[in-house]
Design a protein around this motif. Sequence first.
Motif, mmCIF file in Angstrom:
data_model
loop_
_atom_site.group_PDB
_atom_site.id
_atom_site.type_symbol
_atom_site.label_atom_id
_atom_site.label_comp_id
_atom_site.label_asym_id
_atom_site.label_seq_id
_atom_site.Cartn_x
_atom_site.Cartn_y
_atom_site.Cartn_z
ATOM 1 N N ARG A 137 0.710 -1.151 -0.021
ATOM 2 C CA ARG A 137 0.132 0.057 -0.222
ATOM 3 C C ARG A 137 0.778 1.246 -0.253
ATOM 4 N NH1 ARG A 137 -4.419 0.329 4.701
ATOM 5 N NH2 ARG A 137 -5.233 -1.512 3.673
ATOM 6 N N THR A 171 2.562 6.314 -7.228
ATOM 7 C CA THR A 171 1.374 7.172 -7.632
ATOM 8 C C THR A 171 1.842 8.593 -7.532
ATOM 9 O OG1 THR A 171 -0.235 5.455 -7.339
ATOM 10 C CG2 THR A 171 -0.868 7.670 -7.373
ATOM 11 N N GLU A 219 -1.126 3.026 -15.844
ATOM 12 C CA GLU A 219 -2.036 2.131 -15.943
ATOM 13 C C GLU A 219 -1.465 0.503 -15.135
ATOM 14 O OE1 GLU A 219 -3.802 -1.006 -19.526
ATOM 15 O OE2 GLU A 219 -3.033 1.168 -19.903
ATOM 16 N N ALA A 235 -2.206 1.370 -11.182
ATOM 17 C CA ALA A 235 -3.642 1.480 -10.763
ATOM 18 C C ALA A 235 -4.183 0.038 -11.234
ATOM 19 C CB ALA A 235 -4.401 2.346 -11.921
ATOM 20 N N ALA A 236 -3.513 -0.847 -11.784
ATOM 21 C CA ALA A 236 -4.088 -2.206 -11.966
ATOM 22 C C ALA A 236 -3.686 -2.885 -10.721
ATOM 23 C CB ALA A 236 -3.495 -2.922 -13.122
ATOM 24 N N THR A 252 -2.922 -1.558 -7.846
ATOM 25 C CA THR A 252 -3.484 -1.009 -6.837
ATOM 26 C C THR A 252 -4.882 -1.773 -6.422
ATOM 27 O OG1 THR A 252 -2.291 1.028 -6.927
ATOM 28 C CG2 THR A 252 -4.451 1.046 -5.544
ATOM 29 N N ALA A 253 -5.723 -1.886 -7.708
ATOM 30 C CA ALA A 253 -6.750 -2.549 -7.474
ATOM 31 C C ALA A 253 -6.824 -4.032 -7.197
ATOM 32 C CB ALA A 253 -7.543 -2.287 -9.138
ATOM 33 N N GLU A 254 -5.785 -4.897 -7.907
ATOM 34 C CA GLU A 254 -5.625 -5.982 -7.315
ATOM 35 C C GLU A 254 -5.449 -6.261 -5.790
ATOM 36 O OE1 GLU A 254 -3.162 -10.165 -8.332
ATOM 37 O OE2 GLU A 254 -2.618 -8.291 -9.379
ATOM 38 N N SER A 297 -6.292 -4.236 -3.292
ATOM 39 C CA SER A 297 -7.683 -4.087 -2.767
ATOM 40 C C SER A 297 -8.523 -5.164 -2.820
ATOM 41 C CB SER A 297 -8.352 -2.898 -3.330
ATOM 42 O OG SER A 297 -9.652 -2.774 -2.698
ATOM 43 N N THR A 298 -8.724 -6.025 -3.935
ATOM 44 C CA THR A 298 -9.601 -7.080 -4.152
ATOM 45 C C THR A 298 -8.866 -8.375 -3.139
ATOM 46 O OG1 THR A 298 -10.147 -6.295 -6.346
ATOM 47 C CG2 THR A 298 -10.347 -8.735 -5.685
ATOM 48 N N THR A 317 -9.677 -7.585 0.513
ATOM 49 C CA THR A 317 -11.168 -7.811 0.743
ATOM 50 C C THR A 317 -11.247 -9.365 0.781
ATOM 51 O OG1 THR A 317 -11.793 -5.827 -0.402
ATOM 52 C CG2 THR A 317 -13.507 -7.572 -0.164
#
Length: 367
Positions: free
Chosen positions: A244, A251, A263, A266-267, A269-271, A273-274, A277
Amino acid sequence: MTHVTSDLAASDLEAWLDASASHLDTTTDTAASVLPKLADGGLFRLGVPVQWGGNGGHVADAVNAITETSTRSLTAGFVFWGHRTFIEYLLQSPNAALRERLLPDLLAGRRGGATGLSNAMKFLSGIEELSVQSRRSGTALQLDGYLPWVTNLPATGFDVAMAVKGADGAPAFIAALASDDSGLERSPDLDLMAMRGSNTAALKIESVQIGEDRIIHHHAAEWLPKVRPAFLAMQSALSIGLARRALAEATARLRNDRDILSEPVAALTAELSTAETALLEGLGGGRFIEHPASLFRLRIRLAEIAVQAVQFELSASGGRAYLSQPGAGFQRRLREAAFIPVLTPSLIQLKLALRVQELPAAVGATA
């Protein structure tokens, strides 16, 4: 599931972690301050039932707090993990008297709690044998063995959990030893490449005698799968926190000449987070107990994300990262990232455990 959130900024802890991160990584100068600082922030009480001196909530609250701590100092996060994991062992132990005796000092940070069960987790996955043995000595048990790497062993005193081979064919069990036990010898701090303020040392166990009052659980193979989700989830928080922070730094440093990184950063970072979760949701139920392979895969992927995130931070920073002063934070995170894959159970050991688990299914499919 009720959660109790942590706020590092509620005290001076956030500022202290920022100011001390480099010292904790490279020296032992501030090692004695970590436990009291984390305890003063109330972090060890997260996910601990109120009737036992905690703030209530769920173990996921501890995972979140370890994550937040690790964004600022992986050394502090590592100590937090070891300490809070030992607390979790007591919470899940049927030995109420041991829990009642040890918890007050642990929650207050007056005494260290160490998880010496990395060997046990590998034993549970069929990777290695237990390194501590026992034999009967009158009404007591006598323990002998060696643990080459244990974290959070402060000079002020500690309690450490370990898996022990049963005497005379009895099942392996989980015991708690204390720093003042006769026959328990702590080595000098290990000469680590980084994270030197984590009070990490080896333990030699020679003719240490204990009674029933020190048994956390009598059947290791029955109990370990129940505590493994918390053990690995809190351990995964180290990867989440490091990733993180590195992604946030990457960024912040994106400029026109490095927009090509936008890109993929960002990808990832999204992974992240997923995956985080999925970890917290799995921890909330019994899925990780019934299907440990799903937890192993998350732990592996989160470690890989952390290592990749630090590389993105390097690419986004450019040559600045290689200069001593402006690159100091990155250089610490690079050393921290080198530790993540070898943290026991290592990525290699987890992948081996997955192969062992999947082999019967593969054999059945081809039979």
